[in-house]
Design an enzyme around this catalytic site. Structure first.
Site, PDB file in Angstrom:
ATOM      1  N   GLU A  86       0.714  -1.214  -0.189  1.00  0.00           N
ATOM      2  CA  GLU A  86      -0.061   0.049  -0.107  1.00  0.00           C
ATOM      3  C   GLU A  86       0.669   1.312  -0.013  1.00  0.00           C
ATOM      4  O   GLU A  86       1.646   1.494   0.830  1.00  0.00           O
ATOM      5  CB  GLU A  86      -0.739  -0.253   1.345  1.00  0.00           C
TER       6      GLU A  86
ATOM      7  N   ASP B 175      -3.060  11.972  -2.509  1.00  0.00           N
ATOM      8  CA  ASP B 175      -2.984  13.632  -2.772  1.00  0.00           C
ATOM      9  C   ASP B 175      -3.385  14.056  -4.346  1.00  0.00           C
ATOM     10  O   ASP B 175      -2.437  13.663  -5.056  1.00  0.00           O
ATOM     11  CB  ASP B 175      -1.832  14.342  -2.105  1.00  0.00           C
TER      12      ASP B 175
ATOM     13  N   ASP C  33     -11.311  10.662  -4.774  1.00  0.00           N
ATOM     14  CA  ASP C  33     -12.896  11.299  -4.779  1.00  0.00           C
ATOM     15  C   ASP C  33     -12.594  12.538  -5.458  1.00  0.00           C
ATOM     16  O   ASP C  33     -13.391  13.351  -5.781  1.00  0.00           O
ATOM     17  CB  ASP C  33     -13.097  11.735  -3.254  1.00  0.00           C
TER      18      ASP C  33
ATOM     19  N   TYR D  34     -10.025   9.174   4.576  1.00  0.00           N
ATOM     20  CA  TYR D  34     -10.053  10.058   3.646  1.00  0.00           C
ATOM     21  C   TYR D  34     -11.229   9.785   2.671  1.00  0.00           C
ATOM     22  O   TYR D  34     -11.971  10.418   2.334  1.00  0.00           O
ATOM     23  CB  TYR D  34      -9.007  10.119   2.419  1.00  0.00           C
ATOM     24  N   GLU D  35     -11.594   8.379   2.728  1.00  0.00           N
ATOM     25  CA  GLU D  35     -12.853   7.832   2.064  1.00  0.00           C
ATOM     26  C   GLU D  35     -14.070   8.638   2.706  1.00  0.00           C
ATOM     27  O   GLU D  35     -15.107   8.994   2.444  1.00  0.00           O
ATOM     28  CB  GLU D  35     -13.054   6.579   1.942  1.00  0.00           C
TER      29      GLU D  35
HETATM   30  C1  LIG Z   1      -4.623  12.015   1.276  1.00  0.00           C
HETATM   31  S1  LIG Z   1      -3.706  11.018   1.918  1.00  0.00           S
HETATM   32  C2  LIG Z   1      -4.641   9.397   1.945  1.00  0.00           C
HETATM   33  C3  LIG Z   1      -4.275   8.518   3.113  1.00  0.00           C
HETATM   34  C4  LIG Z   1      -5.142   7.144   3.074  1.00  0.00           C
HETATM   35  N1  LIG Z   1      -4.591   6.225   1.871  1.00  0.00           N
HETATM   36  C5  LIG Z   1      -6.503   7.225   3.195  1.00  0.00           C
HETATM   37  O1  LIG Z   1      -7.067   6.785   2.301  1.00  0.00           O
HETATM   38  O2  LIG Z   1      -6.865   7.755   4.372  1.00  0.00           O
HETATM   39  C6  LIG Z   1      -2.315  10.762   1.223  1.00  0.00           C
HETATM   40  C7  LIG Z   1      -1.350   9.910   1.610  1.00  0.00           C
HETATM   41  O3  LIG Z   1      -0.241   9.744   0.883  1.00  0.00           O
HETATM   42  C8  LIG Z   1       0.832  10.197   1.466  1.00  0.00           C
HETATM   43  N2  LIG Z   1       2.006  10.187   0.570  1.00  0.00           N
HETATM   44  C9  LIG Z   1       1.677  11.327  -0.602  1.00  0.00           C
HETATM   45  N3  LIG Z   1       2.812  11.174  -1.484  1.00  0.00           N
HETATM   46  C10 LIG Z   1       3.505  10.144  -0.991  1.00  0.00           C
HETATM   47  C11 LIG Z   1       4.695   9.615  -1.530  1.00  0.00           C
HETATM   48  N4  LIG Z   1       5.128  10.157  -2.644  1.00  0.00           N
HETATM   49  N5  LIG Z   1       5.099   8.403  -0.927  1.00  0.00           N
HETATM   50  C12 LIG Z   1       4.494   8.157   0.240  1.00  0.00           C
HETATM   51  N6  LIG Z   1       3.404   8.648   0.893  1.00  0.00           N
HETATM   52  C13 LIG Z   1       2.998   9.463  -0.068  1.00  0.00           C
HETATM   53  C14 LIG Z   1       0.776  11.326   2.444  1.00  0.00           C
HETATM   54  O4  LIG Z   1       1.618  11.547   3.425  1.00  0.00           O
HETATM   55  C15 LIG Z   1      -0.640  10.955   2.717  1.00  0.00           C
HETATM   56  O5  LIG Z   1      -0.646  10.267   4.098  1.00  0.00           O
END
Ligand SMILES: C[S@@+](CC[C@H](N)C(=O)[O-])C[C@H]1O[C@@H](n2cnc3c(N)ncnc32)[C@H](O)[C@@H]1O
Length: 249
Positions: free
Chosen positions: A70, A145, A181, A221-222
């Protein structure tokens, strides 16, 4: 304390620059302690020789034939749920946000899942090129993100280069799951994925992208997206059989 990540120089150096948050508010004592005491045994260690790629199945003792990955696990609730659901599977979580790494470290330790979970606490773009081809059974990228501003789109985790890397590390018949989303990010990613020659979209009807798969574990986040009336889209792609393996099936 364990150095965060094992992928070389800090993310602001070299070719990979991480744009998201690395730290949030101060860690609670339990999470801080977990980073010092428990993260060491969970860390996914990459070979010191940058030219050597890791077979993640061998990162476990004993080796595990089925490994799921993941990327950007947030606080790790989905990863933890999948690990608890299927005792045959080992999971690698990759997350650059230290508070999320601490949260998953505590949860994995408390749930007694340390033998089947490894954490790469750094940028996913540092991990993917270091994994052996055809070594991962399933990849999850959930609510990455979206970087909605046009000038920030190059910061998105999914682009043609990372999709190539994902197709390479997936085993034949392995699965890539993506959810978002953010309609524009989701649809542009769908376009990239559908034109990739090694990937096949599994959807046959609208419910396949409107509803999550049966074994889905909702993420933080969902829940936020649904509360804000932004219905997520769910895509599942299967890694096609490699040409060299065709005659064997
Ligand atoms: C919007 S959050 C979603 C988190 C989780 N997947 C959820 O659905 O609740 C995006 C996550 O991806 C991580 N992230 C973003 N770019 C990343 C990268 N290049 N490598 C590792 N983690 C990353 C961020 O730190 C953040 O925790």
């Amino acid at each position: 304390m364990t150095p965060v990540g094992d992928g070389g120089p800090p993310p602001s150096c070299g070719q990979v620059r991480f744009y998201g948050r690395r730290h949030g508010r101060s860690l609670r004592p339990r999470r801080l302690a977990a980073l010092s005491l428990d993260l060491d045994r969970l860390v996914l260690a990459l070979p010191a020789d940058a030219g050597v790629r890791l077979d993640p199945r061998l990162a476990f003792d004993p080796p595990r034939p089925r490994v799921w990955l993941e990327l950007g696990f947030g606080t790790g609730e989905h990863l933890l749920g999948q690990a608890a659901r299927d005792p045959e599977v080992a999971l690698i979580g990759c997350e650059a946000f230290l508070n999320g790494v601490a949260a998953l470290t505590v949860a994995v330790t408390d749930a007694g899942l340390a033998a089947r979970v490894r954490i790469f606490a750094d940028d996913a773009r540092r991990l993917l090129p270091r994994l052996a081809p055809a070594s991962v059974e399933r990849v999850f990228i959930l609510f990455p993100d979206p970087w909605p501003k046009r000038r920030h789109r190059s910061r998105r985790l999914l682009n043609d280069a990372t999709i190539d890397e994902l197709a390479e590390v997936l085993i034949d018949g392995g699965e890539l799951r993506f959810a978002s989303d953010h309609a524009e990010y989701a649809l542009s990613t769908l376009a990239r994925l559908t034109r990739h020659p090694a990937l096949r979209w599994t959807a046959t009807r609208a419910a396949d992208w409107r509803q999550p798969p049966a074994d889905w574990i909702p993420t933080r986040y969902e829940r936020k997206a649904r509360a804000a009336a932004r219905p997520p889209l769910f895509f599942r792609f299967v890694r096609r059989i490699r040409a060299e393996n065709c005659e064997r099936v």
